[in-house]
Design an enzyme around this catalytic site. Structure first.
Site, short mmCIF file in Angstrom:
data_model
loop_
_atom_site.label_atom_id
_atom_site.label_comp_id
_atom_site.label_asym_id
_atom_site.label_seq_id
_atom_site.Cartn_x
_atom_site.Cartn_y
_atom_site.Cartn_z
N HIS A 211 0.87 -1.17 0.00
CA HIS A 211 0.00 0.00 0.00
C HIS A 211 0.91 1.23 0.00
O HIS A 211 2.02 1.19 0.55
CB HIS A 211 -0.84 -0.05 1.29
CG HIS A 211 -1.91 0.96 1.39
ND1 HIS A 211 -1.67 2.27 1.75
CD2 HIS A 211 -3.25 0.87 1.21
CE1 HIS A 211 -2.81 2.93 1.79
NE2 HIS A 211 -3.80 2.11 1.46
N ASP B 110 3.16 -4.67 7.98
CA ASP B 110 1.94 -3.87 7.83
C ASP B 110 0.77 -4.85 7.98
O ASP B 110 0.50 -5.65 7.08
CB ASP B 110 1.95 -3.20 6.45
CG ASP B 110 0.64 -2.51 6.13
OD1 ASP B 110 -0.35 -2.69 6.88
OD2 ASP B 110 0.59 -1.78 5.12
N GLN C 19 -4.38 -5.35 6.83
CA GLN C 19 -5.36 -6.29 6.26
C GLN C 19 -5.27 -7.68 6.87
O GLN C 19 -6.07 -8.55 6.51
CB GLN C 19 -5.18 -6.39 4.73
CG GLN C 19 -5.39 -5.07 3.99
CD GLN C 19 -6.84 -4.61 3.99
OE1 GLN C 19 -7.77 -5.38 4.23
NE2 GLN C 19 -7.05 -3.33 3.73
N LYS D 253 -10.27 -0.90 10.42
CA LYS D 253 -10.36 -2.08 9.54
C LYS D 253 -10.70 -3.34 10.33
O LYS D 253 -10.81 -4.43 9.77
CB LYS D 253 -9.05 -2.26 8.78
CG LYS D 253 -8.80 -1.11 7.80
CD LYS D 253 -7.72 -1.43 6.82
CE LYS D 253 -7.21 -0.20 6.10
NZ LYS D 253 -8.06 0.25 5.00
N CYS E 243 -4.70 2.49 -3.74
CA CYS E 243 -3.44 2.98 -3.14
C CYS E 243 -2.31 1.97 -3.35
O CYS E 243 -1.44 1.80 -2.48
CB CYS E 243 -3.59 3.29 -1.65
SG CYS E 243 -4.70 4.63 -1.32
N1 PLP Z 1 -1.68 -0.80 4.56
C1 PLP Z 1 -2.62 -1.54 3.97
C2 PLP Z 1 -2.28 -2.92 3.49
C3 PLP Z 1 -3.92 -1.03 3.82
O1 PLP Z 1 -4.85 -1.77 3.23
C4 PLP Z 1 -4.19 0.27 4.28
C5 PLP Z 1 -5.52 0.87 4.06
O2 PLP Z 1 -6.23 0.52 3.14
C6 PLP Z 1 -3.17 0.99 4.90
C7 PLP Z 1 -1.93 0.43 5.04
C8 PLP Z 1 -3.42 2.37 5.46
O3 PLP Z 1 -4.34 2.30 6.51
P1 PLP Z 1 -4.88 3.63 7.20
O4 PLP Z 1 -5.42 4.48 6.09
O5 PLP Z 1 -5.94 3.16 8.13
O6 PLP Z 1 -3.73 4.27 7.89
#
Ligand code: PLP
Length: 418
Positions: free
Chosen positions: A133, A210, A213, A236, A374
């Site tokens: 992401h 990270d 998900q 999430k 993203c």
């Molecule tokens: N990393 C992953 C794999 C994500 O799916 C997301 C959000 O879609 C993020 C990071 C960023 O999350 P946040 O916008 O809640 O900080």
């Protein structure tokens, strides 16, 4: 919420009962019952979480850590108990390894800034993957630009799996940190992070995972993974927005320099020299999202009551069912066909822009996500502009998937008629 036992003594849940816990699921969108398949973007909140927030603002609202009055002490207790709930949920050794942040993005920025300040120098390397992401690319890219360091990228295969052979080749004495997603938000791929961490540790390289998900779908045990850092977002995992977690091994948190400083992070302040608190407070500058932390603990209790194994088994069933249904549709190609997947399906339809399908699905009450999610490097890999992404939660049903598949067929027909 009700749990029922079947003959094999496996606890299964009754999805129709569970849905009653989520008030939003009974609303209509465009005069059609809402089908919410955008759980990868954010999850809906159960009544238990909503009630906890209402209760907090109705009866408990006070600032934490600083007040001697009863409400401040109660709010502090709830906030600190929430930290312990998170600690237990992810299997951290110590509660001071749990830092409340604004979310995954904030957690990654914290590590990139603090770790980068101390440990990254000219010519050093940071490794990410092609399926990250943007939130797990940009903080590292910016750090590398600032420090004249180099960002290295683990490529993916066309089925959406990491090239482990290439990963191993990238590791060197220049590598300072590896930042890798546990589950891809676009492809659904579950990465072999435990194995990757073991390989990295054999060369004394720390790893940030990270977990944005993975936390909603999998049982995560940070000690079992041996992750140095693990990040996730409350929203999430059925909790409010604006709250998230950075887990860091105690030994790392002790060594990291300050990130943001301010109220709450100190022991003493004077104009000559100030002394800072220990982790986690040293990393939680200013008044935090107190109700968010409380809501997060309630959300984690909620999914634990359902059972993470039950959730994973049910979501796998939904994924398999949807994959079969969508694979049978003409001109539709699933993007991301890894062996290990969470309940996320991305797809494209030949000759049709994902946005057009998204708009027509919305008209039929189906909320999905379209675009690059993203993850523009993934789009570049497949040479596509975007995908249509359906991401399922334990409150979704096979009946909804049937309606979704029919709605796709109708949308394609309508677009082709023009
Ligand atoms: N990393 C992953 C794999 C994500 O799916 C997301 C959000 O879609 C993020 C990071 C960023 O999350 P946040 O916008 O809640 O900080």
């Amino acid at each position: 919420m009700t749990l029922t036992k079947n003959i094999e003594e496996v606890v299964l849940f009754d999805v129709h009962e569970i849905r009653k816990d989520f008030p939003i699921l009974s609303r209509e969108v465009n005069d059609k019952p809402l089908i919410y398949f955008d759980n990868g973007a954010t999850t809906q909140k159960p009544r238990q979480v909503i009630d906890a927030i209402v209760k907090y603002y109705t009866m408990q609202n006070a600032n934490i850590h600083r007040g001697v009055h009863r409400m401040s002490q109660d709010a502090t207790d709830e906030y600190e108990n929430a930290r312990i709930t998170v600690q237990k949920h992810i299997g951290a050794k110590h509660e001071n390894e749990i830092i409340f942040t604004r979310g995954t993005t904030d957690s990654i920025n914290l590590v990139a800034t603090a770790f980068g300040k101390k440990y990254v120098n000219v010519g050093d390397e940071i490794i990410v993957s092609e399926m990250e992401h943007h939130s797990n690319i940009l903080p590292w890219q910016q750090l590398c630009e600032e420090k004249n360091a180099v960002l290295k990228v683990i490529p993916i295969t066309d089925s959406g799996e990491l090239r482990m052979d290439e990963y191993k080749k990238l590791l060197s004495e220049k590598t300072k940190l590896i930042a890798i997603t546990h589950v891809s938000n676009t492809l659904g791929t579950v990465n072999p992070v435990k194995e990757m961490i073991a390989i990295a540790h054999s060369k004394s390289i720390p790893v940030l995972v990270d977990g944005a998900q993975s936390i909603p779908h999998l049982k995560v045990d940070v000690q079992d993974l041996d992750a140095d850092f693990y990040c996730f977002s409350g929203h999430k995992v059925y909790a409010p927005t604006g709250v998230g977690i950075l887990y860091g091994k105690e030994e790392w948190l002790k060594k990291l320099p300050n990130y943001q400083v301010g109220g709450g992070t100190i022991k003493t302040v004077s104009f000559n020299k100030s002394e800072y608190a220990e982790s986690p407070l040293r990393f939680e500058a200013g008044t935090p999202n107190i109700e968010g932390a409380i809501g997060l603990a309630v959300a984690l209790d909620y999914i634990n009551a359902l059972g993470l194994k039950n959730i994973a088994a049910y979501e796998d069933e939904l994924l398999e069912y949807a994959t079969e249904k969508l694979s049978a549709l003409d001109n539709l190609q699933i993007i991301g066909t890894a062996k290990e997947k969470a309940s996320v399906i991305s797809f494209v339809v030949e000759g049709i822009h994902p946005l057009d399908i998204g708009i027509l699905l919305d008209a039929q009450g189906v909320a999905i996500r379209t675009g690059h999610h993203c993850t523009q490097p993934i789009m570049a890999h497949y040479q596509i502009q975007g995908t249509i992404r359906a991401s399922f939660s334990f409150y979704n049903t096979k009946e909804e998937i049937d309606i979704f598949a029919n709605a796709i067929v109708k949308s394609i027909k309508r677009i082709n008629q023009k």
